[in-house]
Write an enzyme that holds these catalytic residues in place. Structure first.
Site, PDB file in Angstrom:
ATOM      1  N   ASP A 199       0.789   9.406  -6.585  1.00  0.00           N
ATOM      2  CA  ASP A 199      -0.169   9.609  -7.871  1.00  0.00           C
ATOM      3  C   ASP A 199      -1.322   8.514  -7.590  1.00  0.00           C
ATOM      4  O   ASP A 199      -1.254   7.625  -8.143  1.00  0.00           O
ATOM      5  CB  ASP A 199       0.836   9.276  -9.013  1.00  0.00           C
ATOM      6  CG  ASP A 199      -0.066   9.472 -10.078  1.00  0.00           C
ATOM      7  OD1 ASP A 199      -1.229  10.139  -9.942  1.00  0.00           O
ATOM      8  OD2 ASP A 199       0.323   8.953 -11.140  1.00  0.00           O
TER       9      ASP A 199
ATOM     10  N   ASP B 297       0.858  -1.003   0.026  1.00  0.00           N
ATOM     11  CA  ASP B 297       0.060   0.022  -0.023  1.00  0.00           C
ATOM     12  C   ASP B 297       0.778   1.243   0.300  1.00  0.00           C
ATOM     13  O   ASP B 297       1.752   1.441   1.136  1.00  0.00           O
ATOM     14  CB  ASP B 297      -0.948   0.013   1.258  1.00  0.00           C
ATOM     15  CG  ASP B 297      -1.752   1.138   1.182  1.00  0.00           C
ATOM     16  OD1 ASP B 297      -1.811   2.112   0.583  1.00  0.00           O
ATOM     17  OD2 ASP B 297      -2.966   0.908   2.051  1.00  0.00           O
TER      18      ASP B 297
END
Length: 282
Positions: free
Chosen positions: A166, A145
């Protein structure tokens, strides 16, 4: 809107994001000392613009498709060169059939002493990214993650570099995660360069996002907004933004030279504008 990046690779938002990324990397390369790029939401690295996904939207035609053979003045051409040369290197026969995602673009610009940490949560995408960089000792690909990486992977051992954040904006609360993630990472590594991408769709959310950044206490925040059309009545991608923390002193002038040229090519309706604003000074 489907946020799987294969549908949007090479679109106007990618163009602006990747031009900013290349200018940051070129600045870091001015010193011999090694640096690291941490890409928290790396994707698959390489995109096939002839794929079903890319052809379904055709968004790349309004992005890199307009740039690849365009003419620019000398200053803008020089600033765009590192980006466009990487794209062209994937398309030796001309045109654009392949497009580099941010990890591939960053890797192409690294020197032998520099490193890339590419982080991707989706198992299939992470597997493709690992295959892309198999055997490349300068790149470390992690299935993780990206938000957790901001706590675990900064500061890098090089103590110089760039963090690109992003996220896909697939879930509610991504703007809040951007601010929280930046604050957390900045506390650990206040001297790093941070580049945060965001979509211009929900104008109220962007106002709140910018306010939160101003109130964060983090200095040296430059906000780049690039619209291709005025605000729509329906929630569509009217533009994109990049927040850069600790931008190089050269960046603002470079963007003022190149953004007008990009806007002339990429804007599709008026009124549309681009802006550079300091949300926080030194």
């Amino acid at each position: 809107m489907n946020y799987r990046h294969a549908y949007h690779a090479g679109n106007f938002a990618d163009v602006v994001k990747h031009v900013v990324l290349t200018r940051l990397l070129e600045y870091l390369k001015q010193k011999d000392k090694a640096f690291r790029v941490v890409d928290t939401h790396a994707g698959i690295g390489r995109y096939d613009l002839s794929s079903v996904e890319a052809q379904k939207t055709g968004e790349w035609l309004g992005g890199i498709g307009r740039l690849i053979d365009a003419s620019f003045d000398a200053r803008a051409a020089a600033l765009l060169a590192p980006y466009l040369e990487t794209v062209r290197s994937l398309n030796p026969e001309g045109g654009v059939k392949k497009y580099p995602g941010s990890p591939l673009l960053a890797r192409d610009l690294l020197r032998k002493q520099d490193r890339l940490s590419a982080i991707e949560l989706h198992p299939k995408d992470a597997a493709r990214l690992k295959a892309e960089f198999a055997g490349d000792f300068q790149v470390r690909v992690m299935e993780l993650d990206g938000w957790l990486a901001l706590g675990a992977h900064v500061p890098p051992k090089e103590k110089r570099g760039l963090v690109l954040i992003d996220p896909p904006f697939e879930e509610e609360g991504e703007f809040a995660r951007l601010v929280d993630g930046l604050i957390r990472a900045h506390k650990r590594w206040p001297g790093g360069i941070y580049a945060l991408w965001y979509p211009i769709k929900d104008r109220k959310a962007i106002i709140a996002f910018r306010k939160a950044l101003k109130q964060s206490g983090i200095p040296k925040i430059l906000d780049i907004e690039f619209e291709i059309r005025p605000a729509s009545s329906e929630p569509t991608l009217d533009g994109s933004g990049m927040v850069v923390v600790n931008p190089p002193f050269t960046l603002e002038a470079e963007l003022r030279a190149v953004l007008p040229a990009l806007h002339k090519l990429l804007a599709v309706a008026k009124p549309a504008h681009w802006t550079l604003e300091w949300l926080a000074a030194e």
